[in-house]
Design a protein around this motif. Structure first.
Motif, short mmCIF file in Angstrom:
data_model
loop_
_atom_site.label_atom_id
_atom_site.label_comp_id
_atom_site.label_asym_id
_atom_site.label_seq_id
_atom_site.Cartn_x
_atom_site.Cartn_y
_atom_site.Cartn_z
N ASN A 58 0.79 -1.23 0.00
CA ASN A 58 0.00 0.00 0.00
C ASN A 58 0.82 1.29 0.00
O ASN A 58 0.25 2.36 -0.08
N ARG A 59 2.14 1.20 0.16
CA ARG A 59 2.97 2.40 0.25
C ARG A 59 4.20 2.27 -0.63
O ARG A 59 4.74 1.19 -0.78
N GLN A 60 4.66 3.37 -1.18
CA GLN A 60 5.90 3.40 -1.96
C GLN A 60 7.05 3.77 -1.03
O GLN A 60 7.46 4.92 -0.97
N ILE A 61 7.52 2.79 -0.26
CA ILE A 61 8.59 3.00 0.71
C ILE A 61 9.61 1.89 0.55
O ILE A 61 9.39 0.93 -0.16
N SER A 62 10.75 2.04 1.25
CA SER A 62 11.76 0.99 1.19
C SER A 62 12.19 0.49 2.57
O SER A 62 12.90 -0.49 2.65
N ASN A 63 11.79 1.16 3.63
CA ASN A 63 12.19 0.76 4.97
C ASN A 63 11.01 0.76 5.94
O ASN A 63 10.18 1.67 5.90
N ILE A 64 10.99 -0.24 6.81
CA ILE A 64 9.99 -0.33 7.88
C ILE A 64 10.74 -0.69 9.15
O ILE A 64 11.52 -1.64 9.16
N TYR A 65 10.52 0.07 10.21
CA TYR A 65 11.11 -0.24 11.52
C TYR A 65 10.00 -0.46 12.52
O TYR A 65 9.05 0.33 12.59
N HIS A 66 10.12 -1.51 13.32
CA HIS A 66 9.27 -1.67 14.50
C HIS A 66 10.08 -1.06 15.64
O HIS A 66 11.09 -1.60 16.07
#
Length: 169
Positions: A58-66
């Motif tokens: 759903n998003r044009q991103i490259s990084n996800i942090y918890h």
């Protein structure tokens, strides 16, 4: 990156995906149903991979942090969400920080769809009692989001204290 600040890091570069959980790193290719590393799905970590896959969908991103910085975890236990108290947070994270799920004694992960929806128009979403998911188009943007959210959560905690203080007449 101070790995103690993040419970999980998910990075996508081209068709290569890396999921870092503690000292373990799992790599897979975009579109793979299972990570190349064996055992990831056997230890219920597939839930994390599914959450991240839904966000990427759903998003044009490259990084996800918890993110599990202390002030973020504290606010994720007490708030259903909040409007920013500092300008940096409004600009970098979003106009209103949502919280999905309710805190519980055992760590759990909310539905991938709820987290993805919580990120709509924002770069972060609180997860009840578990910190937040922060997203960005690069590593530095995602780190900035995490640390600005931490500062915003500290401001929210201070505002809660001020509201609870008796007023002298």
């Amino acid at each position: 990156i101070n790995s103690g600040d993040f419970a999980g890091i998910y990075i996508i570069e081209g068709d290569e995906i890396t999921l870092v959980l503690g000292d373990n790193e799992y790599r897979f290719k975009a579109g793979d149903k299972k990570p190349i590393a064996k055992g990831l799905f056997k230890r219920n970590l597939n839930r994390i991979a599914l959450i991240h896959a839904k966000i990427y969908e759903n998003r044009q991103i490259s990084n996800i942090y918890h993110v599990t910085l202390p002030n973020i975890v504290d606010i994720s236990k007490t708030y259903e969400g909040f409007d920013p108290y500092i300008d940096d947070q409004a600009q970098i994270v979003g106009d209103s920080i949502r919280c999905v799920g309710k805190p519980s004694k055992k760590p759990h992960f909310e539905s991938p769809l709820a987290i993805s929806r919580g990120l709509k128009d924002n770069s972060a979403v609180l997860i009840g009692g578990q910190g937040a998911i922060c997203v960005g188009s690069c590593e530095s943007d995602t780190e900035a989001c995490a640390y600005v959210l931490e500062k915003g959560c500290m401001a929210a905690k201070l505002a809660m204290c001020a509201d609870a203080m008796p007023v002298k007449s």
